[in-house]
Structures are given as C-alpha cells and as structure tokens.
Design an enzyme around this catalytic site. Sequence first.
Site, PDB file in Angstrom:
ATOM      1  N   LYS A  22       0.906  -1.149  -0.075  1.00  0.00           N
ATOM      2  CA  LYS A  22      -0.034   0.108   0.040  1.00  0.00           C
ATOM      3  C   LYS A  22       0.882   1.090  -0.091  1.00  0.00           C
ATOM      4  O   LYS A  22       0.619   2.178  -0.708  1.00  0.00           O
ATOM      5  CB  LYS A  22      -0.964   0.033   1.195  1.00  0.00           C
ATOM      6  CG  LYS A  22      -1.751   1.226   1.267  1.00  0.00           C
ATOM      7  CD  LYS A  22      -2.294   1.817   2.599  1.00  0.00           C
ATOM      8  CE  LYS A  22      -1.363   2.212   3.717  1.00  0.00           C
ATOM      9  NZ  LYS A  22      -1.387   3.475   4.411  1.00  0.00           N
ATOM     10  N   ASN A  23       1.764   1.253   1.022  1.00  0.00           N
ATOM     11  CA  ASN A  23       2.501   2.473   1.015  1.00  0.00           C
ATOM     12  C   ASN A  23       3.443   2.819  -0.102  1.00  0.00           C
ATOM     13  O   ASN A  23       3.985   3.953  -0.238  1.00  0.00           O
ATOM     14  CB  ASN A  23       3.393   2.520   2.419  1.00  0.00           C
ATOM     15  CG  ASN A  23       2.255   2.743   3.516  1.00  0.00           C
ATOM     16  OD1 ASN A  23       1.251   3.323   3.342  1.00  0.00           O
ATOM     17  ND2 ASN A  23       2.807   2.741   4.643  1.00  0.00           N
ATOM     18  N   CYS A 116      -4.613   8.593   9.128  1.00  0.00           N
ATOM     19  CA  CYS A 116      -4.872   8.384  10.744  1.00  0.00           C
ATOM     20  C   CYS A 116      -4.392   9.455  11.676  1.00  0.00           C
ATOM     21  O   CYS A 116      -3.301   9.884  11.292  1.00  0.00           O
ATOM     22  CB  CYS A 116      -4.096   6.960  10.844  1.00  0.00           C
ATOM     23  SG  CYS A 116      -4.506   5.567   9.761  1.00  0.00           S
ATOM     24  N   ARG A 121       2.111  14.996  12.875  1.00  0.00           N
ATOM     25  CA  ARG A 121       2.112  14.535  11.420  1.00  0.00           C
ATOM     26  C   ARG A 121       2.162  15.930  10.527  1.00  0.00           C
ATOM     27  O   ARG A 121       1.718  16.162   9.622  1.00  0.00           O
ATOM     28  CB  ARG A 121       1.338  13.562  10.967  1.00  0.00           C
ATOM     29  CG  ARG A 121       0.928  12.357  11.724  1.00  0.00           C
ATOM     30  CD  ARG A 121       0.020  11.437  10.916  1.00  0.00           C
ATOM     31  NE  ARG A 121       0.943  10.404  10.117  1.00  0.00           N
ATOM     32  CZ  ARG A 121       0.320   9.579   9.318  1.00  0.00           C
ATOM     33  NH1 ARG A 121      -1.281   9.483   9.249  1.00  0.00           N
ATOM     34  NH2 ARG A 121       0.887   9.057   8.204  1.00  0.00           N
ATOM     35  N   PRO A 122       3.218  16.694  10.884  1.00  0.00           N
ATOM     36  CA  PRO A 122       3.326  18.036   9.986  1.00  0.00           C
ATOM     37  C   PRO A 122       3.980  17.682   8.749  1.00  0.00           C
ATOM     38  O   PRO A 122       4.499  16.493   8.727  1.00  0.00           O
ATOM     39  CB  PRO A 122       4.369  18.886  10.920  1.00  0.00           C
ATOM     40  CG  PRO A 122       5.186  17.998  11.605  1.00  0.00           C
ATOM     41  CD  PRO A 122       3.930  16.617  12.208  1.00  0.00           C
ATOM     42  N   ILE A 123       4.181  18.633   7.897  1.00  0.00           N
ATOM     43  CA  ILE A 123       4.794  18.160   6.492  1.00  0.00           C
ATOM     44  C   ILE A 123       5.932  19.386   6.140  1.00  0.00           C
ATOM     45  O   ILE A 123       6.413  19.489   5.123  1.00  0.00           O
ATOM     46  CB  ILE A 123       3.827  18.115   5.181  1.00  0.00           C
ATOM     47  CG1 ILE A 123       3.173  19.632   5.148  1.00  0.00           C
ATOM     48  CG2 ILE A 123       2.769  16.929   5.413  1.00  0.00           C
ATOM     49  CD1 ILE A 123       2.185  19.613   3.812  1.00  0.00           C
ATOM     50  N   ASP A 304       4.338   0.812  12.239  1.00  0.00           N
ATOM     51  CA  ASP A 304       3.172  -0.034  11.385  1.00  0.00           C
ATOM     52  C   ASP A 304       2.837  -1.277  12.021  1.00  0.00           C
ATOM     53  O   ASP A 304       1.865  -1.892  11.960  1.00  0.00           O
ATOM     54  CB  ASP A 304       3.166   0.316   9.981  1.00  0.00           C
ATOM     55  CG  ASP A 304       3.553   1.422   9.319  1.00  0.00           C
ATOM     56  OD1 ASP A 304       3.026   2.584  10.125  1.00  0.00           O
ATOM     57  OD2 ASP A 304       3.714   1.791   8.157  1.00  0.00           O
ATOM     58  N   ILE A 326       8.338   7.016  16.873  1.00  0.00           N
ATOM     59  CA  ILE A 326       8.049   7.873  15.622  1.00  0.00           C
ATOM     60  C   ILE A 326       6.627   8.468  16.015  1.00  0.00           C
ATOM     61  O   ILE A 326       6.825   9.736  15.196  1.00  0.00           O
ATOM     62  CB  ILE A 326       7.766   6.610  14.442  1.00  0.00           C
ATOM     63  CG1 ILE A 326       8.805   5.786  14.490  1.00  0.00           C
ATOM     64  CG2 ILE A 326       7.486   7.552  13.036  1.00  0.00           C
ATOM     65  CD1 ILE A 326      10.244   6.022  13.873  1.00  0.00           C
ATOM     66  N   ARG A 396      -8.762   0.482   4.348  1.00  0.00           N
ATOM     67  CA  ARG A 396      -7.727   1.498   3.671  1.00  0.00           C
ATOM     68  C   ARG A 396      -6.435   0.829   3.310  1.00  0.00           C
ATOM     69  O   ARG A 396      -5.702   1.108   2.340  1.00  0.00           O
ATOM     70  CB  ARG A 396      -7.233   2.545   4.756  1.00  0.00           C
ATOM     71  CG  ARG A 396      -8.396   3.428   5.132  1.00  0.00           C
ATOM     72  CD  ARG A 396      -7.904   4.412   6.169  1.00  0.00           C
ATOM     73  NE  ARG A 396      -7.115   5.436   5.629  1.00  0.00           N
ATOM     74  CZ  ARG A 396      -7.033   6.542   6.134  1.00  0.00           C
ATOM     75  NH1 ARG A 396      -7.649   6.972   6.853  1.00  0.00           N
ATOM     76  NH2 ARG A 396      -6.124   7.375   5.244  1.00  0.00           N
TER      77      ARG A 396
HETATM   78  C1  EPZ Z   1       4.590   6.905   6.231  1.00  0.00           C
HETATM   79  O1  EPZ Z   1       3.951   8.259   6.587  1.00  0.00           O
HETATM   80  C2  EPZ Z   1       3.718   5.900   6.121  1.00  0.00           C
HETATM   81  N1  EPZ Z   1       2.608   6.447   4.961  1.00  0.00           N
HETATM   82  C3  EPZ Z   1       3.113   5.551   7.234  1.00  0.00           C
HETATM   83  O2  EPZ Z   1       2.377   4.415   7.275  1.00  0.00           O
HETATM   84  C4  EPZ Z   1       4.171   5.067   8.027  1.00  0.00           C
HETATM   85  O3  EPZ Z   1       3.947   4.824   9.502  1.00  0.00           O
HETATM   86  C5  EPZ Z   1       5.443   6.048   8.176  1.00  0.00           C
HETATM   87  O4  EPZ Z   1       5.761   6.259   6.722  1.00  0.00           O
HETATM   88  C6  EPZ Z   1       6.812   5.592   8.869  1.00  0.00           C
HETATM   89  O5  EPZ Z   1       6.990   4.258   8.235  1.00  0.00           O
HETATM   90  C7  EPZ Z   1       2.483   6.407   3.906  1.00  0.00           C
HETATM   91  O6  EPZ Z   1       3.629   5.974   3.261  1.00  0.00           O
HETATM   92  C8  EPZ Z   1       1.409   7.112   3.480  1.00  0.00           C
HETATM   93  P1  EPZ Z   1       7.378  10.121   8.008  1.00  0.00           P
HETATM   94  P2  EPZ Z   1       4.703   9.517   6.406  1.00  0.00           P
HETATM   95  O7  EPZ Z   1       7.183  11.278   7.379  1.00  0.00           O
HETATM   96  O8  EPZ Z   1       5.593   9.598   5.382  1.00  0.00           O
HETATM   97  C9  EPZ Z   1       7.433  13.209  11.653  1.00  0.00           C
HETATM   98  C10 EPZ Z   1       0.399   3.186   7.795  1.00  0.00           C
HETATM   99  O9  EPZ Z   1      -0.040   2.567   8.917  1.00  0.00           O
HETATM  100  N2  EPZ Z   1       7.443  14.188  10.228  1.00  0.00           N
HETATM  101  O10 EPZ Z   1       8.459   8.980   8.009  1.00  0.00           O
HETATM  102  O11 EPZ Z   1       3.889  10.602   6.781  1.00  0.00           O
HETATM  103  C11 EPZ Z   1       6.052  12.626  11.753  1.00  0.00           C
HETATM  104  O12 EPZ Z   1       5.181  13.741  12.365  1.00  0.00           O
HETATM  105  C12 EPZ Z   1       1.095   4.275   8.026  1.00  0.00           C
HETATM  106  O13 EPZ Z   1       0.384   2.361   6.783  1.00  0.00           O
HETATM  107  C13 EPZ Z   1       7.727  15.550  10.751  1.00  0.00           C
HETATM  108  O14 EPZ Z   1       8.007  15.990  11.764  1.00  0.00           O
HETATM  109  O15 EPZ Z   1       5.829   9.080   7.792  1.00  0.00           O
HETATM  110  C14 EPZ Z   1       6.474  11.528  12.221  1.00  0.00           C
HETATM  111  O16 EPZ Z   1       6.376  11.673  13.646  1.00  0.00           O
HETATM  112  C15 EPZ Z   1       0.540   5.301   8.987  1.00  0.00           C
HETATM  113  N3  EPZ Z   1       7.924  16.513   9.620  1.00  0.00           N
HETATM  114  C16 EPZ Z   1       7.790  11.122  11.773  1.00  0.00           C
HETATM  115  O17 EPZ Z   1       8.275  12.212  11.192  1.00  0.00           O
HETATM  116  C17 EPZ Z   1       7.706  16.076   8.345  1.00  0.00           C
HETATM  117  O18 EPZ Z   1       7.668  17.028   7.392  1.00  0.00           O
HETATM  118  C18 EPZ Z   1       7.539   9.903  10.782  1.00  0.00           C
HETATM  119  O19 EPZ Z   1       6.938  10.460   9.493  1.00  0.00           O
HETATM  120  C19 EPZ Z   1       7.303  14.680   8.116  1.00  0.00           C
HETATM  121  C20 EPZ Z   1       7.667  13.892   9.151  1.00  0.00           C
END
Ligand code: EPZ
Length: 417
Positions: A22-23, A116, A121-123, A304, A326, A396
């Site tokens: 999925k991811n 979720c 989860r900021p960007i 996950d 995380i 999902r």
């Molecule tokens: C991906 O999310 C996956 N989602 C998540 O899968 C997964 O948990 C995660 O990677 C970690 O492996 C998708 O691929 C759609 P991150 P992502 O950016 O990319 C912080 C599932 O159950 N962060 O690696 O959003 C954030 O808040 C899910 O399938 C910032 O601070 O994860 C988090 O604490 C849920 N600023 C951490 O980093 C940013 O700009 C990890 O986030 C981006 C992230």
Amino acid sequence: MKVLEIQGGHELSGTIRISGAKNSSVALIPAAILADDDVTICNVPEVTDTDALSEILEFLGASVRRASESIVISPKTIQNKEIPKELSKKLRASYYFMGALLGKYKHVEMYFPGGCSIGARPINLHLKGFELLGATIDINDDRYVVDAKDLKGANIYLDFASVGATINIMLAAVKARGTSIIDNAAKEPEIVNVATFLNNMGAKITGAGTSRIKIVGVNKLHGCFHEVIPDRIEAGTYTIIGALIGKYLKIDNIIPEHIESLTSKLIEMGVELEIGDDYLLVNKPSKYNPVEVQTQVFPGFPTDLQQPFMVLTTKCNGKSKVEETIYENRFMHVPYLNKMGANITIKDRVATIKGPTELIGSEVEATDLRAGASLVVAGLGAKGKTIIHNVEHILRGYENIIEKLTDVGAKITIKEI
Ligand code: EPZ
C-alpha cells in the site's frame, strides 16, 4: 457503517498470499503524473487508499483503468487545478500530489492531507525541500499554494528521515535543473520502489535505500511498466497472526529481508519460523518469552507493526515493553486490548505488557488502520466473539482481508449496520 465480527480461537493453516505494498502504491499513483505517456503499474492492492488516489487523478483529468491487479494511468489529459479539500482529506498520501504536480507543472494548489490520527504529522520537511528547490509556499488556513518559476537542484538535509518527505522531494526534483542531494533520506523499501519507478521513466536517481539520494534532473519522463513490491506490513501482520494461532501458516510472496526486525523478535520470543526465499512458515509456540521492542525507521522495527505486535506480547510469560518513537499517539488500541483482558499500562511512549493473559472477545473500535489490525489479531486469538467498529480504517490498507483469513480457517465476516 461496517463492523467486523470475529469468532476467535480457531487455528489457522494454509497459505496467505501477500498483496502489493500500500505505502508504495500510494506514492506510485501520484508519481505517474510525471510521465508524458501511459504508465502501467502492476500488483497494486485494491484498498480504499489506492481508490482515493485514483479518484484524485481522475478529478485532474487523467484516465485511470484498472484491470485485475494492474492499473494503467494515462496522464496526457491532466489539467493542473486545485485539489479540493474533500479529496485531499481522504488520506495522508494525497500529499504526494504536491511533489508530483510541482515537479511537472511547477505549481500546485491543494489542501492539507488527511490520514490516521496517530500524532501531529506535520509536513514541514516536505515544504523545506520544495523551498530549497526554489518554490515559494503560501499557506492559508489548510490551503497550500506551492509555486516555482524554476526548480533548481539543491542539497537538502532532512532533520528526520521522513518517508513522505524523501519521496515528495524526489518527485519534485526529478525534473529540476541540475543535481539534488537528499541527506538523511529515509531508507524504507518503498523509497527504493518509487525511485526504481522514476528511473524506469527515465529519471536519474541513485542511492535510494541509503541515507544519501542523488537526483540528476532530466527534461522528460516517458511511460513505463512497473511492479509494486510486496507489502511488508501486511506480511508482518499475518506473520504475527501465525505466531498467535498458526499451524504451519505460510505467508507467501514476500521479501523476508524487509521484515527481518520482526522475524528476529519472533525468534527471540520462541516462535517457530521457517524463512524461505519468498515465504515464511510460522507456527504458534507452546510458550512465549517476553521481549522489548522499540520502533525505529527502516531497517528497525516498523511503527506500523507495533500495534499488531503488542497483541502477541500479552501471551508472553513475564513483562514485555513496547516503545513507540515515531508517533506521539499510536497507543489508541491499548484501552481496547485491556478491555479484552490484556494487562497493559502506558507511561509516556512506553507500553508495559504483563503476561500471559487470556483475551476475551469484546466490542471494540478501530481508531486507525494499524490499531484496527491489532484488534483483528486480538479478535482471532480471543475466546468468543469480537465485534470491531469503524472497519473503514482497516479497509484502507488490507486487501481482501476477510477472504484471506477465511481461506486459512478464520471465522470472520463483515456486516453493514
Ligand atoms: C509513512 O508516513 C507511511 N504512510 C506510514 O504508514 C508510516 O507509519 C510512516 O511512513 C513511517 O514508516 C505512507 O506511506 C502513506 P514520516 P509518513 O514522514 O511519510 C514526522 C500506515 O499505517 N515528520 O516518515 O507520513 C512525523 O510527524 C502508515 O500505513 C515531521 O515532523 O511518515 C512522524 O512523527 C501510517 N515533519 C515522523 O516524522 C515532516 O515533514 C515519521 O513520519 C514529516 C514527518
């Protein structure tokens, strides 16, 4: 509203075939925008998250055809327009349209993504990358306008090895002028899968799977054929189910190295595992040793799988610990596991599980995708009937979950209420 009904306590044996990740798929579908011709992606799971992304592509004017496990995307007819709130909010991965549209058209208008509720989860890291490539970002409430006269290669250091930021920056940088370097990049297998896809289109990306990714910008990207890797989280979830109630349960069509952090913990617990080239054979042990787990970025223990894995620790003889590093809020399954008979306490981001405890079927609620998965695991291992509300979260991310589990002997049905 749908509910899942599980009659627990049945041993599972046979074979479960794992679907495409999925991811990976949720990044590949938006990434197809970057090509000038048709793109075929095979092994795409039919889950609501991939459907939601196809809907966004169609909204933008692309043609999207699904044929069994493949999806053919024709991006030629796309018009770059604002992605409305109701589409962006359907899922987290809508944020990949930011990188893809910026890369192709140098302009994006869309709303903050959904997904979720497991933490803030900021960007900010995605946006930092876009800015370093030359874009300006205007945020009004939840609406983002990202614009660039020109995208120019840049050196981008990520404060955290974010999966989403790494992929989004790759999408924006593939057609930038010059060379970009992403340092402290995420190393998850999904990153490699997306980089391979882009390279199949003619991109020049090296280093994916390491913490330094180099992207040499190109002018054009052509159509291609690409295959999604097996879903390591789906594979891990079914392996955990096998460790709880499996009798020679085969988890097939997987890349075992992708879930080594899980299999090594299961072995430490005393679970019997045969690890093949592309499969696992898993057997429930007579007794489980307590373990300590800390979630980490790849190749560490995946966040996950933390929630489904915790169910298994309720069976361990003694005290286990699960630390979530995380996300700030990924323990929402715990009150429900306790309702089912577990003995779990939480302090900060550490859950302490005292076992062994028997799980008793109960009425519970899936608060997010993997919390839902953990309740399915618990329901299958529990005595009596479990009813899970908010099943939409589970659908999902798990393709044909009812059929896959029923085929190996589980008593599980989905009902509309
Ligand atoms: C991906 O999310 C996956 N989602 C998540 O899968 C997964 O948990 C995660 O990677 C970690 O492996 C998708 O691929 C759609 P991150 P992502 O950016 O990319 C912080 C599932 O159950 N962060 O690696 O959003 C954030 O808040 C899910 O399938 C910032 O601070 O994860 C988090 O604490 C849920 N600023 C951490 O980093 C940013 O700009 C990890 O986030 C981006 C992230």
